[in-house]
Design a protein around this motif. Structure first.
Motif, PDB file in Angstrom:
ATOM      1  N   GLN A   1      60.174 150.557 -53.191  1.00  0.00           N
ATOM      2  CA  GLN A   1      61.246 150.043 -54.019  1.00  0.00           C
ATOM      3  C   GLN A   1      62.584 150.398 -53.363  1.00  0.00           C
ATOM      4  O   GLN A   1      62.895 151.577 -53.179  1.00  0.00           O
ATOM      5  CB  GLN A   1      61.177 150.625 -55.430  1.00  0.00           C
ATOM      6  CG  GLN A   1      59.927 150.219 -56.198  1.00  0.00           C
ATOM      7  CD  GLN A   1      59.874 148.724 -56.451  1.00  0.00           C
ATOM      8  OE1 GLN A   1      60.800 148.145 -57.026  1.00  0.00           O
ATOM      9  NE2 GLN A   1      58.789 148.080 -56.047  1.00  0.00           N
ATOM     10  N   LEU A   2      63.340 149.364 -53.004  1.00  0.00           N
ATOM     11  CA  LEU A   2      64.608 149.555 -52.315  1.00  0.00           C
ATOM     12  C   LEU A   2      65.759 149.363 -53.286  1.00  0.00           C
ATOM     13  O   LEU A   2      65.706 148.532 -54.188  1.00  0.00           O
ATOM     14  CB  LEU A   2      64.747 148.562 -51.163  1.00  0.00           C
ATOM     15  CG  LEU A   2      63.548 148.403 -50.220  1.00  0.00           C
ATOM     16  CD1 LEU A   2      63.858 147.360 -49.157  1.00  0.00           C
ATOM     17  CD2 LEU A   2      63.191 149.726 -49.574  1.00  0.00           C
ATOM     18  N   ASP A   3      66.834 150.135 -53.065  1.00  0.00           N
ATOM     19  CA  ASP A   3      68.015 149.994 -53.900  1.00  0.00           C
ATOM     20  C   ASP A   3      69.226 150.420 -53.082  1.00  0.00           C
ATOM     21  O   ASP A   3      69.234 151.510 -52.495  1.00  0.00           O
ATOM     22  CB  ASP A   3      67.897 150.866 -55.152  1.00  0.00           C
ATOM     23  CG  ASP A   3      69.124 150.734 -56.053  1.00  0.00           C
ATOM     24  OD1 ASP A   3      69.559 149.597 -56.295  1.00  0.00           O
ATOM     25  OD2 ASP A   3      69.646 151.777 -56.487  1.00  0.00           O
ATOM     26  N   GLY A   4      70.249 149.551 -53.027  1.00  0.00           N
ATOM     27  CA  GLY A   4      71.452 149.921 -52.296  1.00  0.00           C
ATOM     28  C   GLY A   4      72.136 148.730 -51.662  1.00  0.00           C
ATOM     29  O   GLY A   4      71.788 147.564 -51.921  1.00  0.00           O
ATOM     30  N   VAL A   5      73.124 149.030 -50.827  1.00  0.00           N
ATOM     31  CA  VAL A   5      73.917 147.993 -50.166  1.00  0.00           C
ATOM     32  C   VAL A   5      74.203 148.413 -48.733  1.00  0.00           C
ATOM     33  O   VAL A   5      74.166 149.598 -48.384  1.00  0.00           O
ATOM     34  CB  VAL A   5      75.250 147.745 -50.898  1.00  0.00           C
ATOM     35  CG1 VAL A   5      75.004 147.145 -52.280  1.00  0.00           C
ATOM     36  CG2 VAL A   5      76.060 149.037 -51.004  1.00  0.00           C
ATOM     37  N   ALA A   6      74.515 147.414 -47.905  1.00  0.00           N
ATOM     38  CA  ALA A   6      74.919 147.665 -46.524  1.00  0.00           C
ATOM     39  C   ALA A   6      75.928 146.592 -46.121  1.00  0.00           C
ATOM     40  O   ALA A   6      75.806 145.435 -46.529  1.00  0.00           O
ATOM     41  CB  ALA A   6      73.726 147.651 -45.574  1.00  0.00           C
TER      42      ALA A   6
ATOM     43  N   GLU B   1      80.269 137.226 -31.483  1.00  0.00           N
ATOM     44  CA  GLU B   1      81.191 138.094 -32.210  1.00  0.00           C
ATOM     45  C   GLU B   1      82.340 137.267 -32.780  1.00  0.00           C
ATOM     46  O   GLU B   1      82.654 136.198 -32.225  1.00  0.00           O
ATOM     47  CB  GLU B   1      81.741 139.192 -31.293  1.00  0.00           C
ATOM     48  CG  GLU B   1      82.518 138.679 -30.091  1.00  0.00           C
ATOM     49  CD  GLU B   1      83.061 139.806 -29.235  1.00  0.00           C
ATOM     50  OE1 GLU B   1      83.247 140.934 -29.731  1.00  0.00           O
ATOM     51  OE2 GLU B   1      83.280 139.553 -28.034  1.00  0.00           O
ATOM     52  N   PRO B   2      82.959 137.719 -33.860  1.00  0.00           N
ATOM     53  CA  PRO B   2      82.498 138.833 -34.686  1.00  0.00           C
ATOM     54  C   PRO B   2      81.378 138.414 -35.634  1.00  0.00           C
ATOM     55  O   PRO B   2      81.305 137.260 -36.051  1.00  0.00           O
ATOM     56  CB  PRO B   2      83.756 139.214 -35.467  1.00  0.00           C
ATOM     57  CG  PRO B   2      84.501 137.928 -35.596  1.00  0.00           C
ATOM     58  CD  PRO B   2      84.235 137.166 -34.337  1.00  0.00           C
ATOM     59  N   ILE B   3      80.525 139.356 -35.951  1.00  0.00           N
ATOM     60  CA  ILE B   3      79.445 139.147 -36.913  1.00  0.00           C
ATOM     61  C   ILE B   3      79.765 139.980 -38.154  1.00  0.00           C
ATOM     62  O   ILE B   3      80.110 141.157 -38.040  1.00  0.00           O
ATOM     63  CB  ILE B   3      78.080 139.578 -36.336  1.00  0.00           C
ATOM     64  CG1 ILE B   3      77.787 138.824 -35.033  1.00  0.00           C
ATOM     65  CG2 ILE B   3      76.974 139.341 -37.349  1.00  0.00           C
ATOM     66  CD1 ILE B   3      76.567 139.354 -34.302  1.00  0.00           C
ATOM     67  N   VAL B   4      79.667 139.365 -39.317  1.00  0.00           N
ATOM     68  CA  VAL B   4      79.863 140.099 -40.575  1.00  0.00           C
ATOM     69  C   VAL B   4      78.603 139.943 -41.414  1.00  0.00           C
ATOM     70  O   VAL B   4      77.924 138.909 -41.365  1.00  0.00           O
ATOM     71  CB  VAL B   4      81.090 139.582 -41.348  1.00  0.00           C
ATOM     72  CG1 VAL B   4      82.365 139.818 -40.552  1.00  0.00           C
ATOM     73  CG2 VAL B   4      80.954 138.104 -41.678  1.00  0.00           C
ATOM     74  N   ALA B   5      78.273 140.979 -42.173  1.00  0.00           N
ATOM     75  CA  ALA B   5      77.060 140.931 -42.981  1.00  0.00           C
ATOM     76  C   ALA B   5      77.208 141.798 -44.216  1.00  0.00           C
ATOM     77  O   ALA B   5      77.677 142.941 -44.123  1.00  0.00           O
ATOM     78  CB  ALA B   5      75.847 141.390 -42.164  1.00  0.00           C
ATOM     79  N   ASP B   6      76.837 141.244 -45.360  1.00  0.00           N
ATOM     80  CA  ASP B   6      76.716 141.993 -46.615  1.00  0.00           C
ATOM     81  C   ASP B   6      75.277 141.860 -47.078  1.00  0.00           C
ATOM     82  O   ASP B   6      74.790 140.741 -47.304  1.00  0.00           O
ATOM     83  CB  ASP B   6      77.662 141.451 -47.687  1.00  0.00           C
ATOM     84  CG  ASP B   6      79.104 141.841 -47.420  1.00  0.00           C
ATOM     85  OD1 ASP B   6      79.334 143.008 -47.072  1.00  0.00           O
ATOM     86  OD2 ASP B   6      79.991 140.977 -47.556  1.00  0.00           O
ATOM     87  N   LEU B   7      74.606 142.987 -47.224  1.00  0.00           N
ATOM     88  CA  LEU B   7      73.198 142.999 -47.601  1.00  0.00           C
ATOM     89  C   LEU B   7      73.020 143.784 -48.891  1.00  0.00           C
ATOM     90  O   LEU B   7      73.712 144.773 -49.127  1.00  0.00           O
ATOM     91  CB  LEU B   7      72.343 143.642 -46.505  1.00  0.00           C
ATOM     92  CG  LEU B   7      72.555 143.164 -45.065  1.00  0.00           C
ATOM     93  CD1 LEU B   7      71.701 143.987 -44.119  1.00  0.00           C
ATOM     94  CD2 LEU B   7      72.224 141.688 -44.945  1.00  0.00           C
ATOM     95  N   THR B   8      72.074 143.340 -49.710  1.00  0.00           N
ATOM     96  CA  THR B   8      71.699 144.064 -50.918  1.00  0.00           C
ATOM     97  C   THR B   8      70.212 144.385 -50.849  1.00  0.00           C
ATOM     98  O   THR B   8      69.398 143.517 -50.521  1.00  0.00           O
ATOM     99  CB  THR B   8      71.987 143.231 -52.187  1.00  0.00           C
ATOM    100  OG1 THR B   8      73.377 142.925 -52.241  1.00  0.00           O
ATOM    101  CG2 THR B   8      71.601 144.005 -53.433  1.00  0.00           C
TER     102      THR B   8
END
Length: 206
Positions: free
Chosen positions: A133-138, A155-162
């Protein structure tokens, strides 16, 4: 390059060994350039590996990983050893602005020739090995990746992960052009099965 040091105490029986100690990798370099260091305390007993590790970049930023994961280790015949699928997992990883070029020495130069960007991470992994079970952000900012086959540095690379349940959800993953416009967009999720990448459901739009 670098200097590896370790002190590990192994005690107990062959069928139920215990390990306690520290491992460190200092003065890590990539092509002669300083990268950083790794220090970890480890403890193993009863099919559970505890770890308290710190990755330190040369600029002083850190990424920490602490907790425990199921791990089967024996010095005797392992035939008949019970599976660890139901053993509990309890890990947390954190970073505020960690430069990902720390991993550059571990990449194959024939595949990747550049890596950069900063990572913000707060991730918990709980549950069991069979059902994590995963929980968090990056968040990744100012990312760059050089791919030898294409002869390009992206580049540039942007990433929002949940991180949710057993998945990594790609909320916003993009490669931008020189004018800041989206040149490639990735959406979807990646499912983890037994603490390893299991299934992809991604849409890539150049």
């Amino acid at each position: 390059g670098g200097e590896l040091s370790a002190t590990l105490d192994l005690t107990g029986s062959a069928t139920a060994p215990r390990i306690d100690g520290v491992v460190s990798l200092d003065a890590l370099t990539s092509r002669g350039q300083p990268v950083g260091a790794l220090a970890a305390e480890v403890a193993y007993a009863d099919n559970l590996l505890g770890i308290d590790a710190v990755l330190t970049h040369v600029d002083g930023e850190t990424l920490t990983v602490e907790g425990s994961v199921p791990f089967a280790f024996t010095l005797a015949d392992a035939v008949g050893q019970a599976p660890l699928d139901d053993e509990r997992v309890n890990l947390r990883a954190r970073a505020t602005a960690f430069p990902i070029d720390w991993a550059r020495p571990f990449l194959d130069d024939r595949v990747y020739n550049a890596l950069g960007g900063t990572l913000r991470l707060d991730l918990r992994v709980e549950g069991t090995q069979a059902s994590p079970q995963l929980d968090g952000v990056a968040t990744l900012q100012d990312g760059r990746l050089g791919v030898v086959k294409t002869g390009r540095i992206y580049e540039p690379i942007v990433a929002d992960l949940t991180f949710q349940n057993d998945r990594i959800v790609l909320d916003d993953v993009r490669i931008l052009d020189a004018n800041g416009r989206t040149a490639l967009d990735v959406t979807g999720d990646i499912r983890f099965s037994e603490l390893s990448v299991g299934e992809f459901d991604l849409t890539i739009t150049p």
